[in-house]
Design a protein around this motif. Structure first.
Motif, PDB file in Angstrom:
ATOM      1  N   GLU A 113       1.551  12.038 -10.123  1.00 41.92           N
ATOM      2  CA  GLU A 113       0.983  13.393 -10.103  1.00 41.92           C
ATOM      3  C   GLU A 113       2.053  14.447 -10.381  1.00 41.92           C
ATOM      4  OE1 GLU A 113      -2.162  14.658  -9.918  1.00 41.92           O
ATOM      5  OE2 GLU A 113      -2.706  12.569 -10.253  1.00 41.92           O
ATOM      6  N   ALA A 135       1.602   6.715  -6.926  1.00 37.75           N
ATOM      7  CA  ALA A 135       0.523   7.635  -7.283  1.00 37.75           C
ATOM      8  C   ALA A 135       0.976   9.078  -7.108  1.00 37.75           C
ATOM      9  CB  ALA A 135      -0.719   7.345  -6.445  1.00 37.75           C
ATOM     10  N   ALA A 136       1.677   9.357  -6.022  1.00 38.20           N
ATOM     11  CA  ALA A 136       2.185  10.712  -5.783  1.00 38.20           C
ATOM     12  C   ALA A 136       3.208  11.094  -6.847  1.00 38.20           C
ATOM     13  CB  ALA A 136       2.795  10.802  -4.385  1.00 38.20           C
ATOM     14  N   GLN A 137       4.064  10.166  -7.208  1.00 41.41           N
ATOM     15  CA  GLN A 137       5.077  10.438  -8.234  1.00 41.41           C
ATOM     16  C   GLN A 137       4.409  10.692  -9.581  1.00 41.41           C
ATOM     17  OE1 GLN A 137       7.935   7.332  -8.737  1.00 41.41           O
ATOM     18  NE2 GLN A 137       9.027   8.386 -10.359  1.00 41.41           N
ATOM     19  N   ALA A 157       0.834  -1.207   0.000  1.00 44.21           N
ATOM     20  CA  ALA A 157       0.000   0.000   0.000  1.00 44.21           C
ATOM     21  C   ALA A 157       0.869   1.256   0.000  1.00 44.21           C
ATOM     22  CB  ALA A 157      -0.935  -0.010   1.202  1.00 44.21           C
ATOM     23  N   ALA A 158       1.939   1.249   0.765  1.00 38.97           N
ATOM     24  CA  ALA A 158       2.844   2.401   0.802  1.00 38.97           C
ATOM     25  C   ALA A 158       3.504   2.614  -0.555  1.00 38.97           C
ATOM     26  CB  ALA A 158       3.902   2.199   1.879  1.00 38.97           C
ATOM     27  N   ARG A 159       3.895   1.544  -1.226  1.00 37.51           N
ATOM     28  CA  ARG A 159       4.507   1.665  -2.550  1.00 37.51           C
ATOM     29  C   ARG A 159       3.517   2.203  -3.577  1.00 37.51           C
ATOM     30  NH1 ARG A 159       8.476  -3.521  -3.467  1.00 37.51           N
ATOM     31  NH2 ARG A 159       9.686  -3.239  -1.568  1.00 37.51           N
ATOM     32  N   ILE A 160       2.273   1.752  -3.501  1.00 39.84           N
ATOM     33  CA  ILE A 160       1.244   2.231  -4.425  1.00 39.84           C
ATOM     34  C   ILE A 160       1.006   3.721  -4.207  1.00 39.84           C
ATOM     35  CG2 ILE A 160      -1.213   2.099  -4.979  1.00 39.84           C
ATOM     36  CD1 ILE A 160      -0.975  -0.951  -4.490  1.00 39.84           C
ATOM     37  N   ASP A 161       0.930   4.140  -2.952  1.00 38.65           N
ATOM     38  CA  ASP A 161       0.739   5.559  -2.648  1.00 38.65           C
ATOM     39  C   ASP A 161       1.906   6.394  -3.171  1.00 38.65           C
ATOM     40  OD1 ASP A 161      -1.667   4.984  -1.433  1.00 38.65           O
ATOM     41  OD2 ASP A 161      -0.837   5.032   0.616  1.00 38.65           O
ATOM     42  N   ALA A 162       3.124   5.900  -3.004  1.00 35.70           N
ATOM     43  CA  ALA A 162       4.296   6.626  -3.488  1.00 35.70           C
ATOM     44  C   ALA A 162       4.282   6.737  -5.014  1.00 35.70           C
ATOM     45  CB  ALA A 162       5.580   5.933  -3.023  1.00 35.70           C
TER      46      ALA A 162
END
Length: 70
Positions: free
Chosen positions: A58, A54-56, A47-52
């Motif tokens: 953007e 997604a932020a990248q 989940a943390a990797r997916i969030d990172a």
């Protein structure tokens, strides 16, 4: 357990019991080495990797014509 080991074990079960029992016994065994199977503890990291990512995404997106006007 390698695929060769699984195949040999299945054949042995079939020889010494019957095919339905061999199928059942094989279904009770892990399909891959236990170290390779994902656990609940792995989901937090995922989940943390997916969030990172997604932020990248953007911050790395391609500018549109509207962005260029602003």
């Amino acid at each position: 357990m390698t695929e060769l080991d699984r195949s040999r074990l299945y054949a042995w079960f079939c020889d010494h019991a019957d095919e339905p029992l061999a199928e059942y016994l094989m279904s009770c065994l892990a399909p891959a080495p236990l170290a390779d199977i994902a656990t609940k503890a792995d989901t937090g990291d995922l989940a943390a990797r997916i969030d990172a990512l997604a932020a990248q995404r953007e911050t790395d997106r391609i500018a549109t014509k509207a962005d260029m006007r602003d």
